[in-house]
Design a protein around this motif. Structure first.
Motif, PDB file in Angstrom:
ATOM      1  N   ALA A   1     -19.470 -10.144   9.923  1.00  0.00           N
ATOM      2  CA  ALA A   1     -18.280 -10.534  10.682  1.00  0.00           C
ATOM      3  C   ALA A   1     -17.034  -9.860  10.124  1.00  0.00           C
ATOM      4  CB  ALA A   1     -18.113 -12.053  10.651  1.00  0.00           C
ATOM      5  N   LEU A   2     -16.924  -9.802   8.810  1.00  0.00           N
ATOM      6  CA  LEU A   2     -15.770  -9.161   8.180  1.00  0.00           C
ATOM      7  C   LEU A   2     -15.734  -7.677   8.518  1.00  0.00           C
ATOM      8  CD1 LEU A   2     -13.354  -9.524   6.293  1.00  0.00           C
ATOM      9  CD2 LEU A   2     -14.895  -9.083   4.366  1.00  0.00           C
ATOM     10  N   HIS A   3     -16.896  -7.039   8.490  1.00  0.00           N
ATOM     11  CA  HIS A   3     -16.985  -5.618   8.831  1.00  0.00           C
ATOM     12  C   HIS A   3     -16.513  -5.388  10.267  1.00  0.00           C
ATOM     13  CE1 HIS A   3     -18.687  -1.529   8.725  1.00  0.00           C
ATOM     14  NE2 HIS A   3     -19.102  -1.775   9.960  1.00  0.00           N
ATOM     15  N   CYS A   4     -16.989  -6.216  11.189  1.00  0.00           N
ATOM     16  CA  CYS A   4     -16.602  -6.069  12.593  1.00  0.00           C
ATOM     17  C   CYS A   4     -15.110  -6.358  12.789  1.00  0.00           C
ATOM     18  CB  CYS A   4     -17.434  -7.012  13.470  1.00  0.00           C
ATOM     19  SG  CYS A   4     -19.184  -6.575  13.580  1.00  0.00           S
ATOM     20  N   HIS A   5     -14.612  -7.361  12.098  1.00  0.00           N
ATOM     21  CA  HIS A   5     -13.196  -7.712  12.198  1.00  0.00           C
ATOM     22  C   HIS A   5     -12.312  -6.575  11.714  1.00  0.00           C
ATOM     23  CE1 HIS A   5      -9.432  -9.655  10.768  1.00  0.00           C
ATOM     24  NE2 HIS A   5      -9.575 -10.366  11.867  1.00  0.00           N
ATOM     25  N   GLU A   6     -12.689  -5.960  10.602  1.00  0.00           N
ATOM     26  CA  GLU A   6     -11.885  -4.879  10.040  1.00  0.00           C
ATOM     27  C   GLU A   6     -11.905  -3.631  10.921  1.00  0.00           C
ATOM     28  OE1 GLU A   6     -13.593  -4.475   6.185  1.00  0.00           O
ATOM     29  OE2 GLU A   6     -12.300  -6.035   5.294  1.00  0.00           O
ATOM     30  N   ARG A   7     -12.929  -3.516  11.759  1.00  0.00           N
ATOM     31  CA  ARG A   7     -13.037  -2.371  12.660  1.00  0.00           C
ATOM     32  C   ARG A   7     -12.658  -2.737  14.090  1.00  0.00           C
ATOM     33  NH1 ARG A   7     -15.166  -1.966   8.338  1.00  0.00           N
ATOM     34  NH2 ARG A   7     -15.676  -0.013   7.250  1.00  0.00           N
ATOM     35  N   ARG A   8     -11.928  -3.817  14.218  1.00  0.00           N
ATOM     36  CA  ARG A   8     -11.349  -4.259  15.485  1.00  0.00           C
ATOM     37  C   ARG A   8     -12.401  -4.538  16.554  1.00  0.00           C
ATOM     38  NH1 ARG A   8      -5.975  -0.302  15.938  1.00  0.00           N
ATOM     39  NH2 ARG A   8      -5.096  -0.886  13.899  1.00  0.00           N
ATOM     40  N   MET A   9     -13.570  -4.980  16.117  1.00  0.00           N
ATOM     41  CA  MET A   9     -14.604  -5.415  17.057  1.00  0.00           C
ATOM     42  C   MET A   9     -14.627  -6.943  17.095  1.00  0.00           C
ATOM     43  SD  MET A   9     -17.755  -2.710  16.483  1.00  0.00           S
ATOM     44  CE  MET A   9     -17.954  -2.989  14.717  1.00  0.00           C
ATOM     45  N   VAL A  10     -13.465  -7.520  17.295  1.00  0.00           N
ATOM     46  CA  VAL A  10     -13.343  -8.981  17.214  1.00  0.00           C
ATOM     47  C   VAL A  10     -14.098  -9.682  18.336  1.00  0.00           C
ATOM     48  CG1 VAL A  10     -11.169  -8.945  15.962  1.00  0.00           C
ATOM     49  CG2 VAL A  10     -11.153  -8.867  18.465  1.00  0.00           C
ATOM     50  N   VAL A  11     -14.392  -8.970  19.411  1.00  0.00           N
ATOM     51  CA  VAL A  11     -15.138  -9.577  20.505  1.00  0.00           C
ATOM     52  C   VAL A  11     -16.533 -10.010  20.050  1.00  0.00           C
ATOM     53  CG1 VAL A  11     -16.125  -7.393  21.326  1.00  0.00           C
ATOM     54  CG2 VAL A  11     -15.780  -9.278  22.930  1.00  0.00           C
ATOM     55  N   VAL A  12     -17.009  -9.420  18.949  1.00  0.00           N
ATOM     56  CA  VAL A  12     -18.342  -9.729  18.450  1.00  0.00           C
ATOM     57  C   VAL A  12     -18.378 -11.051  17.689  1.00  0.00           C
ATOM     58  CG1 VAL A  12     -20.207  -8.887  16.949  1.00  0.00           C
ATOM     59  CG2 VAL A  12     -18.875  -7.275  18.292  1.00  0.00           C
ATOM     60  N   LEU A  13     -17.252 -11.496  17.173  1.00  0.00           N
ATOM     61  CA  LEU A  13     -17.245 -12.645  16.277  1.00  0.00           C
ATOM     62  C   LEU A  13     -17.811 -13.919  16.915  1.00  0.00           C
ATOM     63  CD1 LEU A  13     -13.884 -12.133  14.350  1.00  0.00           C
ATOM     64  CD2 LEU A  13     -16.167 -11.239  13.855  1.00  0.00           C
ATOM     65  N   PRO A  14     -17.424 -14.292  18.140  1.00  0.00           N
ATOM     66  CA  PRO A  14     -18.045 -15.486  18.738  1.00  0.00           C
ATOM     67  C   PRO A  14     -19.547 -15.347  18.905  1.00  0.00           C
ATOM     68  CG  PRO A  14     -16.041 -14.882  19.919  1.00  0.00           C
ATOM     69  CD  PRO A  14     -16.358 -13.744  18.997  1.00  0.00           C
ATOM     70  N   GLN A  15     -20.014 -14.135  19.199  1.00  0.00           N
ATOM     71  CA  GLN A  15     -21.440 -13.903  19.345  1.00  0.00           C
ATOM     72  C   GLN A  15     -22.152 -14.072  18.011  1.00  0.00           C
ATOM     73  OE1 GLN A  15     -21.768  -9.971  21.005  1.00  0.00           O
ATOM     74  NE2 GLN A  15     -20.526 -10.475  22.804  1.00  0.00           N
ATOM     75  N   LEU A  16     -21.539 -13.559  16.947  1.00  0.00           N
ATOM     76  CA  LEU A  16     -22.146 -13.709  15.620  1.00  0.00           C
ATOM     77  C   LEU A  16     -22.252 -15.174  15.225  1.00  0.00           C
ATOM     78  CD1 LEU A  16     -20.426 -10.801  13.637  1.00  0.00           C
ATOM     79  CD2 LEU A  16     -22.846 -10.990  14.221  1.00  0.00           C
TER      80      LEU A  16
ATOM     81  N   LEU B   1     -21.560 -25.566  12.859  1.00  0.00           N
ATOM     82  CA  LEU B   1     -20.217 -25.716  12.320  1.00  0.00           C
ATOM     83  C   LEU B   1     -20.035 -24.836  11.091  1.00  0.00           C
ATOM     84  CD1 LEU B   1     -17.458 -27.086  12.382  1.00  0.00           C
ATOM     85  CD2 LEU B   1     -18.438 -28.977  11.063  1.00  0.00           C
ATOM     86  N   MET B   2     -21.062 -24.752  10.256  1.00  0.00           N
ATOM     87  CA  MET B   2     -20.994 -23.897   9.080  1.00  0.00           C
ATOM     88  C   MET B   2     -20.849 -22.431   9.475  1.00  0.00           C
ATOM     89  SD  MET B   2     -23.899 -25.893   6.850  1.00  0.00           S
ATOM     90  CE  MET B   2     -23.988 -24.733   5.474  1.00  0.00           C
ATOM     91  N   ALA B   3     -21.581 -22.016  10.513  1.00  0.00           N
ATOM     92  CA  ALA B   3     -21.473 -20.631  10.979  1.00  0.00           C
ATOM     93  C   ALA B   3     -20.077 -20.344  11.510  1.00  0.00           C
ATOM     94  CB  ALA B   3     -22.524 -20.367  12.058  1.00  0.00           C
ATOM     95  N   TYR B   4     -19.572 -21.238  12.345  1.00  0.00           N
ATOM     96  CA  TYR B   4     -18.236 -21.052  12.925  1.00  0.00           C
ATOM     97  C   TYR B   4     -17.172 -21.050  11.826  1.00  0.00           C
ATOM     98  CZ  TYR B   4     -19.215 -21.293  17.939  1.00  0.00           C
ATOM     99  OH  TYR B   4     -19.620 -21.005  19.220  1.00  0.00           O
TER     100      TYR B   4
END
Length: 203
Positions: A124-139, A25-28
């Motif tokens: 996660a912020l780095h990936c989000h800012e570079r439009r790699m949002v598909v990575v966020l659930p994996q992270l 939960l903390m990670a999410y």
């Protein structure tokens, strides 16, 4: 490691073990928190005392040491959708909880636990800012699984997550305590950065 080994989404959040469930939960929550603007975003209130403490401590670090946090994009600049999780896990394994020569990991410190989540948030912020949002659930799943595997056994020995809340939860008279914790946390992060750059140059 992580791209093919990412657990099915949501399993950690539904764990029958409350200690593991809190770790996920903390990670999410923290990944969502930092990628929606942090304290200035539109996130709902933190769902638990642990997630609230993590948000607060992460904000304290960012507010007190903004220059330091601006260094992370240099480390993450070559990250792709397929390498984000493996790179994060590698940094965590190599620099935060490396095994001792005898095969046992060094004693856990709450500042190191905080560093794991804060580092994941920066990735996660780095990936989000570079439009790699598909990575966020994996992270989210990777970090939750990492904490479950590496950190939760020690947390169980410490009596649960209450120590994390006591250390990082927002309360009166916290300023000097936060400064001390920040110093130790930043020391761990600085060692991680320096070691990683040395490794990159030697590779």
């Amino acid at each position: 490691m992580c791209q093919s080994d990412v657990p099915e989404a949501g399993l950690g959040l539904n764990s029958p073990d409350p200690l593991v469930r809190e770790a996920f939960l903390m990670a999410y929550d923290y990944v969502d928190y930092v990628t929606t603007g942090g304290a200035d975003g539109n996130m709902a209130p933190a769902p638990t005392a642990c997630t609230a403490a993590l948000r607060h401590a992460g904000d304290e670090l960012l507010n007190r040491f903004p220059i330091f946090f601006r260094r992370w994009p240099r480390i993450f600049q070559d990250v792709t959708e397929s390498t984000a999780c493996p790179m994060l896990m590698s940094i965590l394994d190599d620099h935060f909880f490396p095994p001792n020569p005898g095969g046992r990991r060094r004693e856990m410190a709450w500042s190191a636990v905080l560093s794991v989540y804060v580092l994941a948030g920066q990735m996660a912020l780095h990936c989000h800012e570079r439009r790699m949002v598909v990575v966020l659930p994996q992270l989210k799943e990777c970090v939750g699984s990492y904490v479950q595997r590496v950190i939760c056994p020690d947390i169980r020995d410490k009596g649960g997550w209450s120590g994390f809340v006591s250390r990082f939860g927002e309360k009166r008279g916290l300023e000097s305590q936060v400064k001390t914790v920040c110093c130790w946390t930043l020391l761990a992060l600085a060692i991680s950065i320096l070691t990683y750059f040395l490794w990159k140059r030697m590779a």
